[in-house]
Design an enzyme around this catalytic site. Structure first.
Site, PDB file in Angstrom:
ATOM      1  N   GLU A 160      -6.623 -26.637  -5.829  1.00  0.00           N
ATOM      2  CA  GLU A 160      -6.544 -27.280  -4.515  1.00  0.00           C
ATOM      3  C   GLU A 160      -6.062 -26.292  -3.457  1.00  0.00           C
ATOM      4  OE1 GLU A 160      -7.645 -30.143  -3.842  1.00  0.00           O
ATOM      5  OE2 GLU A 160      -7.913 -30.987  -5.862  1.00  0.00           O
TER       6      GLU A 160
ATOM      7  N   CYS B 184      -1.196 -36.769  -7.101  1.00  0.00           N
ATOM      8  CA  CYS B 184      -1.367 -35.320  -7.287  1.00  0.00           C
ATOM      9  C   CYS B 184      -1.053 -34.592  -5.996  1.00  0.00           C
ATOM     10  CB  CYS B 184      -2.786 -35.013  -7.760  1.00  0.00           C
ATOM     11  SG  CYS B 184      -3.071 -35.678  -9.416  1.00  0.00           S
TER      12      CYS B 184
ATOM     13  N   HIS C 227      -6.893 -29.591 -10.104  1.00  0.00           N
ATOM     14  CA  HIS C 227      -7.500 -30.801 -10.667  1.00  0.00           C
ATOM     15  C   HIS C 227      -8.546 -30.399 -11.722  1.00  0.00           C
ATOM     16  CE1 HIS C 227      -6.278 -33.789  -7.394  1.00  0.00           C
ATOM     17  NE2 HIS C 227      -6.095 -34.443  -8.524  1.00  0.00           N
TER      18      HIS C 227
HETATM   19  N1  PCA Z   1      -4.512 -37.556 -11.385  1.00  0.00           N
HETATM   20  C1  PCA Z   1      -4.097 -38.390 -10.279  1.00  0.00           C
HETATM   21  C2  PCA Z   1      -2.694 -38.768 -10.561  1.00  0.00           C
HETATM   22  C3  PCA Z   1      -2.449 -38.418 -11.982  1.00  0.00           C
HETATM   23  C4  PCA Z   1      -3.589 -37.574 -12.363  1.00  0.00           C
HETATM   24  O1  PCA Z   1      -3.716 -36.962 -13.433  1.00  0.00           O
HETATM   25  C5  PCA Z   1      -4.405 -37.793  -8.907  1.00  0.00           C
HETATM   26  O2  PCA Z   1      -5.387 -37.049  -8.791  1.00  0.00           O
HETATM   27  O3  PCA Z   1      -3.699 -38.077  -7.943  1.00  0.00           O
END
Ligand code: PCA
Length: 203
Positions: free
Chosen positions: A80, A142, A169
């Site tokens: 990100e 996240c 992610h």
């Molecule tokens: N993904 C979520 C919250 C927990 C996770 O593994 C997110 O992208 O916010």
């Protein structure tokens, strides 16, 4: 030896498996490049996850922080670029739902990742793993955890401002995809873990 705090999350919403939990457990104690990996699993609770990552950071005093989260709608590994000062979206695992709320009333609008996200993506692609920079971490937990750790490093006078921190992610694993109705695509757990090893090497 430098220390790297690596976090994942427990399962949440309609996802009965969170491959980030398995990755961090697998990598606990491993030495990757200059870093010893210290893993922690965070709850999917807005307040708790934020408090816990800051507590782990304070206890462990790491030289770098990488938080991992599942983005089951994506098919690439996505470091990100930015965390924004906003909480919104679906309820967390304890039923708490936030709408258009700031994470920190006094905090800046956003924080850029201080991880070498371009180098991570380039190394992953060179080694055959689909990866690209993401320009939004969303507004769910996240993003909240990424904002919280960057804000902590930026604002606490005791913390070394050179500490690299950010968020990656990852897509669904095959075992999650089997349990989801409409997975856009999935990776083997081994490839996900190997890809995160490589991302850490890019540090
Ligand atoms: N993904 C979520 C919250 C927990 C996770 O593994 C997110 O992208 O916010």
């Amino acid at each position: 030896m430098k220390k790297l705090l690596l976090t994942g999350f427990v399962p949440f919403l309609e996802f009965p498996v969170n491959p980030t939990e398995e990755i961090v457990k697998e990598l606990e104690g491993e030495i990757i490049g200059d870093y010893e990996i210290i893993s922690r699993v965070l709850p999917v609770d807005f307040q708790e996850s934020e408090q816990q990552i800051i507590q782990h950071f304070t206890d462990i005093q790491p030289d770098a922080v990488i938080a991992l989260g599942l983005a089951a709608g994506r098919t690439n590994i996505t470091p990100e670029r930015i965390a924004i000062n906003c909480k919104d979206g679906a309820p967390d695992n304890n039923g708490i739902q936030c709408e258009d709320e700031p994470i920190d009333q006094e905090g800046p609008d956003g924080y850029f990742s201080t991880l070498p996200i371009r180098a991570m993506v380039n190394l992953l692609n060179e080694q055959g793993y689909p990866a690209k920079i993401s320009n939004t971490a969303g507004t769910y937990l996240c993003n909240n955890v990424m904002y919280a750790i960057l804000h902590t490093i930026a604002t606490h006078k005791d913390h070394n401002k050179q500490i690299k921190a950010g968020f990656i992610h990852i897509p669904a694993s095959h075992s999650l995809a089997i349990q989801m109705k409409n997975s856009p695509g999935s990776w083997s757990q081994k490839d996900l873990t190997d890809a995160i090893r490589l991302a850490i090497q890019a540090l």
